[in-house]
Design a protein around this motif. Structure first.
Motif, mmCIF file in Angstrom:
data_model
loop_
_atom_site.group_PDB
_atom_site.id
_atom_site.type_symbol
_atom_site.label_atom_id
_atom_site.label_comp_id
_atom_site.label_asym_id
_atom_site.label_seq_id
_atom_site.Cartn_x
_atom_site.Cartn_y
_atom_site.Cartn_z
ATOM 1 N N LYS A 1 -3.924 -6.025 -2.222
ATOM 2 C CA LYS A 1 -3.653 -4.650 -2.642
ATOM 3 C C LYS A 1 -2.508 -4.149 -1.766
ATOM 4 N N ARG A 2 -1.641 -3.330 -2.333
ATOM 5 C CA ARG A 2 -0.559 -2.723 -1.572
ATOM 6 C C ARG A 2 -1.144 -1.975 -0.376
ATOM 7 N N HIS B 1 7.279 4.362 -6.469
ATOM 8 C CA HIS B 1 6.303 5.126 -5.690
ATOM 9 C C HIS B 1 6.781 6.550 -5.370
ATOM 10 N N LEU C 1 -2.335 9.331 -6.038
ATOM 11 C CA LEU C 1 -2.709 8.684 -4.774
ATOM 12 C C LEU C 1 -2.464 7.181 -4.863
ATOM 13 N N GLY C 2 -2.778 6.610 -6.013
ATOM 14 C CA GLY C 2 -2.590 5.174 -6.215
ATOM 15 C C GLY C 2 -1.127 4.761 -6.182
ATOM 16 N N GLN C 3 -0.224 5.685 -6.505
ATOM 17 C CA GLN C 3 1.205 5.380 -6.573
ATOM 18 C C GLN C 3 2.003 5.993 -5.424
ATOM 19 N N ALA C 4 1.316 6.467 -4.394
ATOM 20 C CA ALA C 4 2.012 7.134 -3.291
ATOM 21 C C ALA C 4 2.816 6.141 -2.461
ATOM 22 N N LYS C 5 3.970 6.587 -2.031
ATOM 23 C CA LYS C 5 4.807 5.816 -1.110
ATOM 24 C C LYS C 5 4.294 6.070 0.319
#
Lengths: 348, 348
Positions: free
Chosen positions: A62-63, B221, B238-242
């Motif tokens: 997972k990232r 992101h 939240l899942g795509q936050a940088k």
């Protein structure tokens, strides 16, 4: 202790809990000698291995803030080790180092790569280099001081308070004049927090009356919440936050092994109470490690910060079960695997 | 328009949705005159009433940033109004004010109490005093600039982007050089964001392909997420936050009427991505309103910020249904109830 170099590698990514004998595999390789070293490299034998809740996250594809441990790769981990061979001018045989050497009895490292290893004083209590003076102590330091920023009289709540990071975080808040409540999983742990570490109060989350006691103890509302557990306790803390509370998002041990994460239902309090909820990783503060370690060492030497270790003996082969037990709360203070008895190191 | 002074009071606290005819009751009192005023007070007739998602929260008997509206009390709300009688030296009959005058055709106020009312220029487009120059514009301004802090090239995502606050927040991020994606509930709203307001892209959350399109558009992101909706979209963000993303926690309209709030399952990304998730209330910035309004007015007058209002005609009696419709997304831009037609004000 094997005759070769025992290493523990990731065999498969766990879906939920780590499964002993299945998640990891053992392998044996050759013990490195001076002949195996390139210029600049050192060979070390590991003495102590740090076990940390964050390790569970490193197993997920997972990232995240570090790449996952690859399948077949040696499990990542911090150790205290002794140098057994060196082709590096600044590190000599017999030196003691703190290293990111992984779950391995021996390792070859290049100290020129930042963050790989650094010398520590041999005369000290060696486990301190993985606890108060290691990444866990630094985590407590930066999280509590840079994000939590407790003021005299503030009400500070620490979850996972009897763990390596929580116990230091709470004591730092006390040093800053805050009232500190620690949450831990057991009456013995709570007693240690209050009687030995000087927390103002402690709560056993396994107590059937935990929720009502939590509400009573936090009835003036929480200024700083230092979170190591996530899940329901984070949700309760959100419900009891004071306006402009700081939520130090350090860890979520209750959620690392679950497949269906419970998001905090009180998330809307972030708005109404103007909460600042901030995550951090200790590596972000690498440039400030020196200053922080100096202050932590002063506090430790002056007895202002106390610590305890739970040391698992019997060698590296016990690391996998110890990691499983970490999530069951077996440890008070820092959980460490003794890879090699310091009394029984190789002849140099 | 009634002959008396129509007022709308809270009859009972809704459990979930507001129920028209049940949550609020209408009552009629006497229209105030100069004879009813104490020294320092003014009487006003309300022209426009601001409708805001936050109003739902004011109905709950829950600890929050303002006390709940009491049962039997006039519903709280911001208005633009005209002064019909004055015993205050600094405000004269005929002046136009922005006031916290509540859901009432007429009201008596003491302008000496901070935050109660302030004069505005009569020559302007009056609804602006409730939108770009009102609390919603200020909310967008402080949230985006003080918490979001977008830098040139940052990817900024705004939810509830076609609403009064979101539309201004997104345009401010554009003015700071960010790439801005707006999420709204309808293709017409999305078209408005992109074609009229200059957003870089828009997403209709009612589109069956919304999730995959969101993931595609945010594949680099998210640096700044300005949240007006909470719930599932917050979780996706939240899942795509940088790493080091700022989450401006402004509102959660998707959650205000539900009894079982869905907490964000990706909450642990706050740690791994070192997100700063911070809530705020516009009132916290009251000392900076002047500076902010000056800049917002400059942007508005220069056409750098565009706006739209959805104005519900027919008087205050329509406010309750309009508030219900607000949660169904009936409005593009600011939702306003016209209490009295500006062409049809009382003779002074």
């Amino acid at each position: 202790m094997s005759q070769g170099n025992l290493q523990i590698v990731l065999a498969e990514r766990p879906k939920g809990d780590i499964i002993p004998g299945q998640t990891f595999h053992q392998k044996s390789t050759k013990v490195p000698t001076a002949d195996d070293l390139k210029d600049g490299e050192i060979a070390i034998e590991n003495i102590y291995l740090s076990l940390d809740p964050a390790m569970r996250g490193w197993l997920n594809d997972k990232r995240s803030y570090v790449p996952p441990v690859p399948i077949g790769g040696i499990m990542r981990g911090a150790t205290v080790a002794r140098v057994i061979a060196s082709k590096n001018e600044s590190i000599k045989v017999g030196d003691v180092v703190r290293a990111m050497a992984g779950w391995s009895e021996y390792a070859v490292l290049n100290p020129g790569t930042p963050g790989v290893c650094e010398p520590v004083a041999d005369s000290d209590h060696l486990p301190d280099h993985l606890s108060v003076l290691g990444l866990t102590g630094l985590t407590a330091y930066f999280g509590m001081l840079h994000i939590g920023d407790p003021k005299p009289g503030d009400l500070v709540v620490v979850s996972g308070a009897a763990g390596a990071t929580g116990s230091v975080a709470g004591q730092i808040a006390k040093l800053k004049g805050a009232r500190v409540i620690g949450i831990a999983g057991g009456d013995d742990k709570v007693k240690w927090l209050v009687d030995e570490l000087g927390f103002d109060a402690g709560l056993n989350y396994k107590d059937p009356e935990f929720k009502s006691k939590f509400k009573e103890l936090t009835k003036d509302h929480i200024d700083v919440y230092f979170d190591n557990v996530g899940g329901e306790i984070l949700d309760m803390a959100l419900g009891q936050a004071k306006p402009f509370a700081r939520f130090v998002m350090c860890g979520g041990i209750s959620q690392y092994n679950v497949t269906d994460v419970q998001g905090p239902k009180n998330i809307m309090n972030v708005i109404s109470m103007r909460i600042k909820m901030q995550g951090f990783i200790v590596f972000d503060f690498i440039k400030e490690y020196g200053t922080a370690r100096k202050e932590l060492a002063e506090w430790l030497n002056a007895g202002k910060i106390k610590r305890k270790e739970t040391i698992i003996k019997g060698g590296l082969k016990n690391a996998e079960q110890a990691l499983v037990d970490l999530f069951k709360g077996v440890n008070t203070g820092k959980l460490i695997v003794e890879i090699k008895n310091p009394q029984d190191l190789s002849k140099l």
